[in-house]
Scaffold this active site. Structure first.
Site, PDB file in Angstrom:
ATOM      1  N   ARG A 129      49.213  47.172  24.022  1.00 38.60           N
ATOM      2  CA  ARG A 129      50.347  46.265  24.248  1.00 38.60           C
ATOM      3  C   ARG A 129      51.570  46.830  23.548  1.00 38.60           C
ATOM      4  O   ARG A 129      51.547  47.036  22.337  1.00 38.60           O
ATOM      5  CB  ARG A 129      50.068  44.868  23.683  1.00 38.60           C
ATOM      6  CG  ARG A 129      48.903  44.098  24.258  1.00 38.60           C
ATOM      7  CD  ARG A 129      48.971  43.813  25.752  1.00 38.60           C
ATOM      8  NE  ARG A 129      50.298  43.626  26.312  1.00 38.60           N
ATOM      9  CZ  ARG A 129      51.038  42.516  26.203  1.00 38.60           C
ATOM     10  NH1 ARG A 129      50.589  41.480  25.573  1.00 38.60           N
ATOM     11  NH2 ARG A 129      52.225  42.451  26.782  1.00 38.60           N
ATOM     12  N   HIS A 134      56.602  36.686  20.985  1.00 37.85           N
ATOM     13  CA  HIS A 134      56.352  35.506  21.816  1.00 37.85           C
ATOM     14  C   HIS A 134      57.357  34.406  21.451  1.00 37.85           C
ATOM     15  O   HIS A 134      57.607  34.163  20.263  1.00 37.85           O
ATOM     16  CB  HIS A 134      54.937  34.992  21.587  1.00 37.85           C
ATOM     17  CG  HIS A 134      53.874  35.998  21.924  1.00 37.85           C
ATOM     18  ND1 HIS A 134      53.507  36.282  23.209  1.00 37.85           N
ATOM     19  CD2 HIS A 134      53.112  36.793  21.136  1.00 37.85           C
ATOM     20  CE1 HIS A 134      52.549  37.206  23.206  1.00 37.85           C
ATOM     21  NE2 HIS A 134      52.296  37.547  21.962  1.00 37.85           N
TER      22      HIS A 134
HETATM   23 FE   LIG Z   1      51.090  39.366  21.735  1.00 40.11          FE
END
Ligand SMILES: [Fe+2]
Length: 219
Positions: A129, A134
């Protein structure tokens, strides 16, 4: 940290209103929550990593500012480690990093956060990732929005090494979460990172980016 630097650049259009890759992680710690994630109350040392300011506006679909919105963020630290029991990685935890943050928008819909550029991490299902933060935005009378902020134009950290901006761009292109989005949605979520100029009054060597978030009126 209440001052918001005025920006003339608009690097990405307001973020979409579709959910990101997962809801808020429960806050299982007793650490503070505020808009400066680079320090934890009662702990003297600063978090490890590159200081990153995130500035942005929360707006309605037609562009009207949304004041008094609650902007919550959660992210990995410089090493790519989350402070969460589901993160079983061996990456080091930074106990001087706050991991969660919250800011409130002003009358003009603007918010500001001070954090650390998160590290990339190996995903549980395979793959890597790229660095991301977020976001959840809450405002009475409006739907709650979840989205994610990704980065462009910066070096980043992964498993003890530093990778360049070209690698970041490639990893963003290959990321499964970003691939699941439309081209416009990807553009909305990737923000250009810049080195702060001295006149901005930010920390020496700090980076900054802009991330606007659009919310829709409840129908
Ligand atoms: Fe994440």
């Amino acid at each position: 940290m209440n001052n918001v630097i005025p920006f003339s650049q608009r690097d990405n259009p307001p973020s979409p209103t579709v959910p990101g890759d997962g809801g808020p992680i429960p806050d299982l710690t007793r650490i503070d929550k505020n808009s400066d994630l680079t320090f934890v109350n009662g702990r003297p040392e600063a978090a490890i990593g590159t200081v990153l300011y995130v500035f942005g506006r929360v707006v309605e679909a037609q562009g009207a500012p949304v004041p008094a919105a609650r902007v919550e963020v959660w992210q990995a630290c410089y090493s790519g480690k989350y402070m969460h029991p589901d993160d079983r990685s061996a990456y080091p935890l930074d106990l001087h990093f706050q991991y969660w943050g919250v800011a409130t928008t002003g009358d003009d819909g603007q918010y500001a956060l001070k954090t650390i550029l998160p590290g990339a991490y190996r995903a549980a299902g395979g793959g890597v990732r790229p660095p991301h933060i977020h976001f959840t935005v809450k405002k009475a009378g409006l739907p709650t929005i979840s989205t994610d902020l990704y980065f462009d134009g910066t070096e980043f950290h992964f498993e003890g090494k530093t990778y360049d901006a070209a690698t970041l761009r490639q990893w963003n292109v290959e990321d499964r979460e970003l691939l699941a989005l439309s081209p416009l949605e990807r553009e909305q979520r990737v923000a250009r990172v810049r080195l702060a100029a001295p006149e901005m009054g930010l920390d020496d060597g700090a980076r900054y980016c802009r991330f606007d978030i659009a919310v829709s009126s409840a129908s």
